[in-house]
Scaffold this motif. Sequence first.
Motif, PDB file in Angstrom:
ATOM      1  N   THR A 136      10.967  -1.297   3.405  1.00 38.28           N
ATOM      2  CA  THR A 136       9.991  -2.637   3.720  1.00 38.28           C
ATOM      3  C   THR A 136       8.583  -2.348   3.084  1.00 38.28           C
ATOM      4  N   PRO A 138       7.511   0.172   0.578  1.00 36.50           N
ATOM      5  CA  PRO A 138       7.741   1.526  -0.376  1.00 36.50           C
ATOM      6  C   PRO A 138       6.485   2.079  -0.824  1.00 36.50           C
ATOM      7  N   LEU A 141       6.412   1.863  -4.712  1.00 36.92           N
ATOM      8  CA  LEU A 141       5.909   0.554  -5.272  1.00 36.92           C
ATOM      9  C   LEU A 141       4.472   0.552  -5.324  1.00 36.92           C
ATOM     10  N   GLU A 142       3.666   1.154  -3.968  1.00 34.85           N
ATOM     11  CA  GLU A 142       2.509   1.110  -4.150  1.00 34.85           C
ATOM     12  C   GLU A 142       1.755   1.997  -4.823  1.00 34.85           C
ATOM     13  N   ARG A 147       2.465  -0.820 -12.256  1.00 33.91           N
ATOM     14  CA  ARG A 147       3.329  -1.901 -11.564  1.00 33.91           C
ATOM     15  C   ARG A 147       4.685  -1.959 -12.047  1.00 33.91           C
TER      16      ARG A 147
ATOM     17  N   LEU B  24      -1.249  -3.938   0.081  1.00 32.82           N
ATOM     18  CA  LEU B  24      -0.812  -5.451   0.192  1.00 32.82           C
ATOM     19  C   LEU B  24       0.351  -5.860  -0.934  1.00 32.82           C
ATOM     20  N   LYS B  25       0.400  -5.159  -1.940  1.00 35.42           N
ATOM     21  CA  LYS B  25       1.405  -5.270  -2.887  1.00 35.42           C
ATOM     22  C   LYS B  25       2.860  -5.474  -2.392  1.00 35.42           C
ATOM     23  N   TYR B  26       3.105  -4.697  -1.382  1.00 39.42           N
ATOM     24  CA  TYR B  26       4.601  -4.674  -0.841  1.00 39.42           C
ATOM     25  C   TYR B  26       4.642  -6.139   0.126  1.00 39.42           C
ATOM     26  N   ALA B  32       1.688 -10.841  -5.262  1.00 38.53           N
ATOM     27  CA  ALA B  32       0.782  -9.691  -5.548  1.00 38.53           C
ATOM     28  C   ALA B  32       0.733  -9.277  -7.137  1.00 38.53           C
TER      29      ALA B  32
END
Lengths: 329, 926
Positions: A136, A138, A141-142, A147, B24-26, B32
């Motif tokens: 939830t 990840p 991803l961050e 991106r 905050l991206k997730y 985002a």
Amino acid sequence: MGKQVAMVIDLNKCIGCQACTAACKSLWTDEEGQESMLWNNVETKPGPGYPKNWEEKGERSGWKDGVLQYGGLHPDEDFGGEKLLNHGAAYFEGTADRLQQEEPMGYGANWDEDTSSGDYPNNYHFYLPRLCNHCTKPACLEACPVRAIYKREQDGIVLVDQDKCQGIRLCNQACPYDKVYFNYIQNKSQKCIFCFPRVEQGVAPACARQCPGRLRFVGYLEDAGPIAKLVYEWKVALPLHPEFGTEPNVFYVPPILPPSFDEEGRFSDEPRVPMDYLRYLFGPEVDQSLITIMEEMERKQQGKESELMDLLIARDWKSLFNIPDVRVA
Amino acid sequence: MTEFTADRREFVLGGSALAAGLSLKYASPVEAQSGQVYGAWEDVMRGKWTWDKVVRGSRGLNCTGHCAMNVYVKNGIVWREEQQGEYGRSGDDTPDYGPRGCQKGLRHSKYMYGRQRVLYPMKRTGERGSGQWERVSWDQACDEIADKFIDYAIEHGPESITIAMGTQMTLKRASFGSLFRFANLTGIMVPETFAGVGDLPVGAYQVLGYELPGDNMAAVFKSKVCLVWACNPAATRIPDAHFFWEARYNGTDVVVISPDFNGSSLHASRWLNPKPGTDAALAMAMAQVIMEDRSIEWDYVREQTDLPFLVRTDNRKFLRGSDVDPESDGGDKRFYIWDEASNQAALAPATGFGETAGRGLELETDQTIALGALKPALEGRWTVETASGPVEVTTVFELLKTQLQAYTPERVQEETGVHADNIRSVARSFATAKPGMIFAGYRMNKWLHGDLLLRGCLLMCALTGNTGRAGGGLQTTQLPNADGLLAYAFNGVGPRLKVAATSLWDYAHGEGADLNRRMYGDNYAEYIDKHHSEAIDRRWIPDYAKTPWKMGFMAGHNPGNWRAGGEGWRESAMLALETIVTLTPNMSVTAMFSDYVLPIADHYERQDYVMEGRTPYAQVMDAAVPPLGESLDDWGAFERLTAAISKRAIERGIAPVEDQIFGQPISHDYTKVNAIYKSLTRKDGSQLKVSGTGDVAQFMIEHSKGLSKVSYKKLQRDGFVRVDDSADVQFGKGSNYSHYVLDSVTDKKPYSTLTGRQQFYMDHDWFLQEGEGLPTYRPPKSLDGFGLRLTMGHARHGVHSMYRDDSLMVSLQRGEPDVFVNPDDAASRQVADGDLIRVYNSYGEFVAQAHVSSNTQPGSLFMYHGWDPMMFRGRENFSSVISTGSLVKPVQLVGGYGHISYRTPNNVPNQTYHDSTCEFEKYVEA
């Protein structure tokens, strides 16, 4: 709002056969550049696992106090990887006396299979299947500076967009579970895709549907069904290393090993696996989870009904997979 | 771009505050990451999960899996396989059988294209084992082999040629039948491999007259206590293992009995860890507890067993009809009980009807073991009048009570290392939580005295009334009936099959008594040899020393890997052969040392069907792709070979070869063997010209009870079909599986034993002389000066010797053969995990990697079997320290004692594998 797909893995049924590993490999990672990649692996616990000592790196990765940590990269040898054997030389050309790997491995994904901890006969170990947790929060991803990694709205599956990935490998550093791999031929990071092409058509991921041990439940956290029952109602399925902070969506039913022996060799009440180790893996909730499972097991031993035990027995194989429109692959 | 990356990296790593902000991206990915378009690449992945066609298939090898697979073909090659999976249940309450499969099976699509494949016929050009080959045509290979075949058959008799069928192919029903048909038509010898690998449950045959009692796997779920004994289903029964843990969840007491803490132990309700080879003492102790507690199913014991039978106290022999009336017909097979109703000795019902019928045949008797008004006493001593005066008699039950007094849990604790309280606790669970099951591993039988362990287990099952109870009793396995196979193999010429026990074959053709002399001393060697000779003299067993061994066909067979003695056997027996022909899809040490290697089609390249009693299903194998290279399936290979034999026999003008079978003269006309091989007469009298294995499969299905409504076409379409009369966990009479034990337990037909009962007492002189008249315990044998026991088990990451060299399987182990040792044993020898060690004894040695783990019992080593000698230094594997190749026990040579006689394949002396000891040390590569 989309749903979150999830998996519950029952460690009391896992026999460490690696059918999941083989199924995944044939389907997704059988190309050059992917030799050391096992999107799904099974390792013996306690043990250094795959890649070697991933938990040590895990402690330096993931989220700490809301801050993303980068644990560094493993050297290649921590992964082992599939090596070819010298069949030609040994069998057909008469130039090698021994059939062996062309390049001997010094470590491998399952190197410590059945390497037990503690002293015989009170030793302990069990098998832990691992795949991407499709978290939830990840970390991968961050971490991605371009991106390339995204979490799908409709099912929460976390993917590395192969068109966008530039092989920077920060995701590899950030994932505390070491479940993002690097394809050195394509210069891309790659990872478990939760078999989304299958899931989209109502077919469970290969590691789950091809598991002969019938130990992987697949479904959505938001739906009524075994997943919600095991995670939220009975609270027996727990995430691995919750302290890593990524909020995994793969959950485990913790293992209950047979009783240990006292000093004279009688069956003892002392648990075989030290509780501290199980807390280390699954957090403090594991105590109550084990109590619940044992209480329900006892009900069955007394001939009483138990919804929990019936859920885990899963008499109907297909009851493991609670995704829409299940069809035969 | 590179620049940007570097900046970005610094940016992320450098500022934690910024990094936290980015988190905050997730939370809302779409928002985002607005501006980013994801998903186009997803179509690439969707495109990967596509295929051109799906074919139903399986792997027809001897893993007992017979798992239903969809085989996916893409661009003309097999891409992957996935379980078909959707099976039903056995009974309403049990879990279903889905999905079945394992890592080897899911790897086959890759392994079949591996570099170990034999793709064309090869003829040896260098020394045997040198790996130097010449590619030859099928025609050349077959013509040369045919000429040698004819030469040996004429000069030394067809029996000088053997065809052995290995685990690569024994479960492919039609192909297996084709090899038997070849043997049946040509008169050559088939050395059986069931007892040959030490797997034959001789003890079960001795007690039940039937060696393979077992129900389907769902029966495990029905048990309330299940002793998983000398068996590691987590590694060796991967498609079935779930039933054990599901049973545990369902309240069953799942007790794993194993020296090492293996993959099954860790899922057990409880674990018992006897010292290796002491299991029979444990069984006897549990029987002692059951006896002392008198937790006995009295009526069952009175009716189903010989425990009420009367035994003379003067000579420890059964009281027989011939004792009472020497003139009586068949009196030596009539037995007595003491009838409490009339207070006198009475003939036991259904005894004395003569020679027993043998397993698999309908017992031709309407006699019943039902007791009617009789009430057999189990305890007491009485005097009966015989022709030679009064004699005192008692019961087998009384003898057993006395016998068991020596096996109190306290005494047995000393021998086994298992605490007396634990023995009592498990025994009481077994006696009270009905049904009680003993799920027996084949490894039980690999000990010299493995028969005693099975007798002990069956005694536990008999006292508690569990043999024949759904969810209970001793589980070995179930094989499909041989009706279809024999109808095919014998078609046209009748039964002429010659099957030899491998143990006796090797005793004659291997090192024989010399080996025992070197390993176990002169006295013991002489003792065995004397009994061997005497058994031959009495015509209890055949004398294979009279049969020269010149040529061997190894069909999917790799004896160079597993035969006790390893290199010793290879040198003394296998390489003494003048011609070795191996037929195989894959290279192995046996192929390596062969003169000809013929390429055989692998599982997804051929048609056949598979059955095994673990599930109630018959499973198709269909050809997803054509055979690789020049390979042929087994039927096709032997079509070519028989064609060459007939052609050369005609060209050379060979007259029919005179031979004998069952004492009757026969002859083999090799000029016609190909024509006969290819033509069959159906049961309706019509002729069938066979053009491939699919035709054979259809013929065998037609001739198999319980499958008659199935066609091969239907199998191809559906993948698997349920056999008839298989609704519950036990197979019914109308199925294609044995109903033998239930015939006696539910229908009260006598057992095919001397006594017509589950027979626990053997009053034969040799049994009595050995102290084995009653179930007992005899310790395993050791080699002087070597204190460690090497225990072994079927491989987790291989099936026998197959898949052991698959690149993925090897990399999921340690890349080379490893052997488990206990940390204390390792430390005292200065060995660390991952070191190479030399395992040795007075017989031989091998080198492997030490896998140091506290799951291994101190004083023992554990190794998964099947690692090919080719993967070891010096090409010597674990077999090289197995000194037991000539260990046969006298009671297994006995014949002429009711059902106890030499009966391939049901009852022959088992090959011994475990009664050896060894030592190890650190090995430093030169």
